[in-house]
Design a protein around this motif. Structure first.
Motif, PDB file in Angstrom:
ATOM      1  N   LYS A 104       0.832  -1.201   0.000  1.00  0.00           N
ATOM      2  CA  LYS A 104       0.000   0.000   0.000  1.00  0.00           C
ATOM      3  C   LYS A 104       0.868   1.252   0.000  1.00  0.00           C
ATOM      4  O   LYS A 104       0.604   2.211  -0.739  1.00  0.00           O
ATOM      5  CB  LYS A 104      -0.939   0.004   1.215  1.00  0.00           C
ATOM      6  CG  LYS A 104      -1.882   1.185   1.263  1.00  0.00           C
ATOM      7  CD  LYS A 104      -2.755   1.338   0.020  1.00  0.00           C
ATOM      8  CE  LYS A 104      -3.863   0.342  -0.035  1.00  0.00           C
ATOM      9  NZ  LYS A 104      -4.722   0.458  -1.220  1.00  0.00           N
ATOM     10  N   LYS A 105       1.939   1.256   0.783  1.00  0.00           N
ATOM     11  CA  LYS A 105       2.832   2.413   0.821  1.00  0.00           C
ATOM     12  C   LYS A 105       3.543   2.589  -0.521  1.00  0.00           C
ATOM     13  O   LYS A 105       3.791   3.712  -0.947  1.00  0.00           O
ATOM     14  CB  LYS A 105       3.822   2.300   1.974  1.00  0.00           C
ATOM     15  CG  LYS A 105       3.138   2.491   3.317  1.00  0.00           C
ATOM     16  CD  LYS A 105       4.097   2.353   4.474  1.00  0.00           C
ATOM     17  CE  LYS A 105       3.352   2.555   5.795  1.00  0.00           C
ATOM     18  NZ  LYS A 105       4.228   2.352   6.948  1.00  0.00           N
TER      19      LYS A 105
ATOM     20  N   GLU B 269       2.174   1.923  -3.329  1.00  0.00           N
ATOM     21  CA  GLU B 269       1.149   2.551  -4.170  1.00  0.00           C
ATOM     22  C   GLU B 269       1.100   4.056  -3.918  1.00  0.00           C
ATOM     23  O   GLU B 269       0.927   4.843  -4.845  1.00  0.00           O
ATOM     24  CB  GLU B 269      -0.219   1.910  -3.935  1.00  0.00           C
ATOM     25  CG  GLU B 269      -0.325   0.487  -4.457  1.00  0.00           C
ATOM     26  CD  GLU B 269      -0.088   0.377  -5.953  1.00  0.00           C
ATOM     27  OE1 GLU B 269      -0.640   1.187  -6.728  1.00  0.00           O
ATOM     28  OE2 GLU B 269       0.663  -0.534  -6.352  1.00  0.00           O
ATOM     29  N   TYR B 270       1.238   4.470  -2.670  1.00  0.00           N
ATOM     30  CA  TYR B 270       1.273   5.904  -2.345  1.00  0.00           C
ATOM     31  C   TYR B 270       2.449   6.571  -3.053  1.00  0.00           C
ATOM     32  O   TYR B 270       2.305   7.649  -3.634  1.00  0.00           O
ATOM     33  CB  TYR B 270       1.428   6.143  -0.843  1.00  0.00           C
ATOM     34  CG  TYR B 270       0.292   5.717   0.043  1.00  0.00           C
ATOM     35  CD1 TYR B 270      -0.925   5.249  -0.455  1.00  0.00           C
ATOM     36  CD2 TYR B 270       0.436   5.780   1.424  1.00  0.00           C
ATOM     37  CE1 TYR B 270      -1.950   4.870   0.400  1.00  0.00           C
ATOM     38  CE2 TYR B 270      -0.593   5.402   2.284  1.00  0.00           C
ATOM     39  CZ  TYR B 270      -1.770   4.940   1.768  1.00  0.00           C
ATOM     40  OH  TYR B 270      -2.779   4.578   2.614  1.00  0.00           O
TER      41      TYR B 270
ATOM     42  N   THR C  65      -2.727  14.790   1.143  1.00  0.00           N
ATOM     43  CA  THR C  65      -3.149  13.476   1.615  1.00  0.00           C
ATOM     44  C   THR C  65      -4.618  13.205   1.277  1.00  0.00           C
ATOM     45  O   THR C  65      -4.998  12.048   1.086  1.00  0.00           O
ATOM     46  CB  THR C  65      -2.910  13.320   3.129  1.00  0.00           C
ATOM     47  OG1 THR C  65      -3.523  14.407   3.810  1.00  0.00           O
ATOM     48  CG2 THR C  65      -1.429  13.272   3.443  1.00  0.00           C
TER      49      THR C  65
ATOM     50  N   ILE D  94      -4.678  11.499  -2.019  1.00  0.00           N
ATOM     51  CA  ILE D  94      -4.317  10.079  -1.882  1.00  0.00           C
ATOM     52  C   ILE D  94      -5.494   9.303  -1.305  1.00  0.00           C
ATOM     53  O   ILE D  94      -5.852   8.234  -1.817  1.00  0.00           O
ATOM     54  CB  ILE D  94      -3.061   9.912  -1.003  1.00  0.00           C
ATOM     55  CG1 ILE D  94      -1.848  10.605  -1.650  1.00  0.00           C
ATOM     56  CG2 ILE D  94      -2.764   8.432  -0.766  1.00  0.00           C
ATOM     57  CD1 ILE D  94      -0.622  10.706  -0.758  1.00  0.00           C
ATOM     58  N   SER D  95      -6.110   9.848  -0.250  1.00  0.00           N
ATOM     59  CA  SER D  95      -7.215   9.126   0.391  1.00  0.00           C
ATOM     60  C   SER D  95      -8.405   8.965  -0.554  1.00  0.00           C
ATOM     61  O   SER D  95      -9.037   7.908  -0.576  1.00  0.00           O
ATOM     62  CB  SER D  95      -7.641   9.809   1.695  1.00  0.00           C
ATOM     63  OG  SER D  95      -8.211  11.069   1.450  1.00  0.00           O
TER      64      SER D  95
ATOM     65  N   VAL E 152      -4.412   7.903   5.951  1.00  0.00           N
ATOM     66  CA  VAL E 152      -3.371   8.243   4.976  1.00  0.00           C
ATOM     67  C   VAL E 152      -2.374   9.224   5.589  1.00  0.00           C
ATOM     68  O   VAL E 152      -1.165   9.050   5.440  1.00  0.00           O
ATOM     69  CB  VAL E 152      -3.989   8.816   3.679  1.00  0.00           C
ATOM     70  CG1 VAL E 152      -2.919   9.330   2.742  1.00  0.00           C
ATOM     71  CG2 VAL E 152      -4.833   7.751   2.992  1.00  0.00           C
TER      72      VAL E 152
ATOM     73  N   SER F   6      -0.049   7.371   7.888  1.00  0.00           N
ATOM     74  CA  SER F   6       0.847   6.509   7.124  1.00  0.00           C
ATOM     75  C   SER F   6       1.933   7.327   6.428  1.00  0.00           C
ATOM     76  O   SER F   6       3.115   6.991   6.481  1.00  0.00           O
ATOM     77  CB  SER F   6       0.036   5.713   6.104  1.00  0.00           C
ATOM     78  OG  SER F   6       0.838   4.781   5.457  1.00  0.00           O
ATOM     79  N   VAL F   7       1.532   8.410   5.779  1.00  0.00           N
ATOM     80  CA  VAL F   7       2.482   9.262   5.051  1.00  0.00           C
ATOM     81  C   VAL F   7       3.458   9.925   6.026  1.00  0.00           C
ATOM     82  O   VAL F   7       4.655  10.013   5.749  1.00  0.00           O
ATOM     83  CB  VAL F   7       1.731  10.298   4.185  1.00  0.00           C
ATOM     84  CG1 VAL F   7       2.676  11.339   3.632  1.00  0.00           C
ATOM     85  CG2 VAL F   7       0.996   9.596   3.048  1.00  0.00           C
TER      86      VAL F   7
END
Length: 143
Positions: free
Chosen positions: A12-13, A15-16, A29, A32-33, A43, A46-47
């Protein structure tokens, strides 16, 4: 890019990171979300945590952008996707199927394996979804 195995971040990271590369500059963010259908706070958390990797710079309420190291890593991630989807297309998957399946698999495939697949495919410059860049590749012969 040296000293990476391609398995440093969760799928997933990764993919970000690819999303930030594809959208250039600073990405909020919320962008992204919305793209991934996730809660903005998830998000953001995580970021923010990813900023310790040195791959991104994150400023709360402003967004995230790739560092030089992050851009190189993102380009590797894009190359990995392209190589895997091209390999899958050789086994009869349509372009759409190959892209979807590569997205599921790529987070679990090491750089060493990607380099070996790249070599076996003859260092392709075009994949199913477009151009395959080899700027971050050490297995390909230099032009």
């Amino acid at each position: 890019m040296k000293n990476i195995d391609g398995l440093e971040l969760s799928p997933k990271k990764c993919e970000y990171i690819k999303f930030i590369l594809e959208h250039g500059g600073t990405v909020h963010t919320t962008d992204i979300s919305e793209h991934f259908g996730l809660d903005p706070s998830t998000v953001s958390k995580s970021v923010a945590g990813m900023s310790s990797t040195g791959l991104i710079e994150y400023v709360p309420y402003r967004g995230a952008r790739l560092t030089k190291k992050g851009k190189e890593y993102a380009e590797f991630l894009m190359r990995r996707h392209g190589i895997i989807e091209l390999m899958l297309s050789h086994y009869g998957l349509t372009a759409q199927e190959a892209c979807a399946e590569a997205s599921k698999l790529e987070g679990y495939v090491s750089k060493d394996v990607v380099d070996k697949i790249c070599t076996s495919l003859g260092h392709p410059s075009a994949g199913v979804c477009g151009r395959i860049k080899h700027d971050t590749c050490c297995c390909c012969p230099e032009d």
